[in-house]
Design a protein around this motif. Sequence first.
Motif, mmCIF file in Angstrom:
data_model
loop_
_atom_site.group_PDB
_atom_site.id
_atom_site.type_symbol
_atom_site.label_atom_id
_atom_site.label_comp_id
_atom_site.label_asym_id
_atom_site.label_seq_id
_atom_site.Cartn_x
_atom_site.Cartn_y
_atom_site.Cartn_z
ATOM 1 N N TYR A 120 0.703 -1.202 -0.127
ATOM 2 C CA TYR A 120 -0.143 0.046 -0.187
ATOM 3 C C TYR A 120 0.870 1.090 0.064
ATOM 4 C CZ TYR A 120 -4.184 -2.599 0.686
ATOM 5 O OH TYR A 120 -5.266 -3.627 0.481
ATOM 6 N N ARG A 123 -0.444 3.952 -2.339
ATOM 7 C CA ARG A 123 -1.688 4.449 -1.910
ATOM 8 C C ARG A 123 -1.982 5.773 -1.453
ATOM 9 N NH1 ARG A 123 -6.108 0.653 -2.283
ATOM 10 N NH2 ARG A 123 -5.235 -1.312 -2.933
ATOM 11 N N LYS A 126 -6.983 8.310 1.242
ATOM 12 C CA LYS A 126 -8.580 8.352 0.862
ATOM 13 C C LYS A 126 -8.899 6.844 0.392
ATOM 14 C CE LYS A 126 -9.006 10.633 -3.572
ATOM 15 N NZ LYS A 126 -7.586 10.380 -4.072
ATOM 16 N N GLU A 127 -7.929 6.305 -0.004
ATOM 17 C CA GLU A 127 -8.225 5.083 -0.671
ATOM 18 C C GLU A 127 -8.264 3.820 0.459
ATOM 19 O OE1 GLU A 127 -6.152 5.904 -4.869
ATOM 20 O OE2 GLU A 127 -5.101 4.731 -3.577
ATOM 21 N N LEU A 128 -8.092 4.125 1.643
ATOM 22 C CA LEU A 128 -7.915 3.024 2.942
ATOM 23 C C LEU A 128 -9.364 2.969 3.422
ATOM 24 C CD1 LEU A 128 -4.264 4.336 4.080
ATOM 25 C CD2 LEU A 128 -4.723 2.391 2.361
ATOM 26 N N SER A 129 -9.307 1.799 3.899
ATOM 27 C CA SER A 129 -10.373 1.573 4.903
ATOM 28 C C SER A 129 -10.114 2.055 6.223
ATOM 29 C CB SER A 129 -10.737 0.069 5.147
ATOM 30 O OG SER A 129 -9.866 -0.645 5.737
ATOM 31 N N GLY A 130 -10.882 2.212 7.433
ATOM 32 C CA GLY A 130 -10.736 2.890 8.598
ATOM 33 C C GLY A 130 -9.456 2.027 9.364
ATOM 34 N N GLN A 132 -7.034 0.040 7.707
ATOM 35 C CA GLN A 132 -5.908 0.378 7.059
ATOM 36 C C GLN A 132 -5.093 1.463 7.474
ATOM 37 O OE1 GLN A 132 -7.392 -0.267 2.980
ATOM 38 N NE2 GLN A 132 -6.957 -2.614 2.937
HETATM 39 P P1 ADP Z 1 -13.924 -1.560 5.389
HETATM 40 O O1 ADP Z 1 -14.652 -2.533 5.342
HETATM 41 O O2 ADP Z 1 -13.096 -1.432 6.535
HETATM 42 O O3 ADP Z 1 -14.945 0.032 5.619
HETATM 43 P P2 ADP Z 1 -13.971 -0.399 2.872
HETATM 44 O O4 ADP Z 1 -14.969 -0.815 2.223
HETATM 45 O O5 ADP Z 1 -13.654 0.866 2.880
HETATM 46 O O6 ADP Z 1 -13.236 -1.343 4.037
HETATM 47 O O7 ADP Z 1 -12.453 -0.955 1.626
HETATM 48 C C1 ADP Z 1 -12.586 -2.098 1.377
HETATM 49 C C2 ADP Z 1 -11.319 -2.069 0.638
HETATM 50 O O8 ADP Z 1 -11.449 -1.372 -0.687
HETATM 51 C C3 ADP Z 1 -9.875 -1.878 1.119
HETATM 52 O O9 ADP Z 1 -9.045 -2.718 0.725
HETATM 53 C C4 ADP Z 1 -9.561 -0.556 0.461
HETATM 54 O O10 ADP Z 1 -8.166 -0.480 0.516
HETATM 55 C C5 ADP Z 1 -10.480 -0.459 -0.658
HETATM 56 N N1 ADP Z 1 -10.766 0.888 -1.049
HETATM 57 C C6 ADP Z 1 -11.627 1.748 -0.491
HETATM 58 N N2 ADP Z 1 -11.961 3.013 -0.957
HETATM 59 C C7 ADP Z 1 -11.300 2.897 -1.965
HETATM 60 C C8 ADP Z 1 -10.873 3.842 -2.864
HETATM 61 N N3 ADP Z 1 -11.545 5.127 -2.837
HETATM 62 N N4 ADP Z 1 -10.337 3.599 -3.887
HETATM 63 C C9 ADP Z 1 -9.216 2.405 -3.877
HETATM 64 N N5 ADP Z 1 -9.826 1.454 -2.913
HETATM 65 C C10 ADP Z 1 -10.413 1.870 -1.908
#
Ligand code: ADP
Length: 219
Positions: A120, A123, A126-130, A132
């Motif tokens: 990552y 990355r 903003k592309e990460l889940s909470g 991560q």
């Molecule tokens: P969570 O279940 O923790 O809320 P998310 O649904 O936010 O997780 O994200 C799930 C996956 O999608 C993660 O691996 C995250 O890196 C990826 N992801 C989330 N938002 C984006 C984005 N805007 N662009 C790229 N990847 C994303």
Amino acid sequence: MLQVNAIGKVYQNGTRALENVTLNVDDGEILAVVGGSGCGKSTLLRLISGLDRATTGTVSVDGVTISEPHPYIGLVFQEPRLLPWLNVADNVGFGLHEPDTTQKGQRIGEALEKVGLSHYAARWPKELSGGQAQRVALARALVNRPRVLLLDEPFSALDAFTRAELQDHLLDLWNESRPTLVLVTHDLEEALFLADHVAVMRPHPGRIAQTFDIALPRR
Ligand code: ADP
Ligand code: ADP
């Protein structure tokens, strides 16, 4: 050893956030600080980190008084507080005191590997889940190889599954270098799972009402 010596904190508006708080945490031990909202937990961590000054008393690590933020004291908040204009690797490296670029890259890589986010690096926050994002915050705190790691409700904003995963992860990480750890939490179960000792705080004024040791053979 981390020593919190009779500290008091009165904010400018007169709030007595802490009164006569004394704590000793041995090297490599985990102390959980629990208590309801407003009893001074965050204030205590800010004072230990050097981000804020105590009105009375002192904080020291191995006898050296802490009066300003220091790279050997890592800090993680409830929210990841990543810089949105920097990618994951640069966020981790932001506070890293390492002049050599190659070394710096290596240290960042190691820290990301420790939190399971090697892939990552490029990355954006903003592309990460909470979960991560909070791992990146943990990597950023660990990259300076802190002697003392301060965690302020680090998992409170996460869902129960992610929280359990990161609690396990934290113990693994802690096991590698065994920094002294102070964990602020309102989650008593988390305190019992992670800590060697628990300090219970009370408000008005913020103080330690009780401390106890956890006798469970956990690790
Ligand atoms: P969570 O279940 O923790 O809320 P998310 O649904 O936010 O997780 O994200 C799930 C996956 O999608 C993660 O691996 C995250 O890196 C990826 N992801 C989330 N938002 C984006 C984005 N805007 N662009 C790229 N990847 C994303
Ligand atoms: P906790 O983390 O246990 O919720 P805090 O350390 O945030 O407690 O707050 C302890 C007390 O100090 C509360 O009464 C809070 O309102 C007050 N307080 C916290 N920060 C400030 C500040 N910057 N100025 C004035 N009062 C503050």
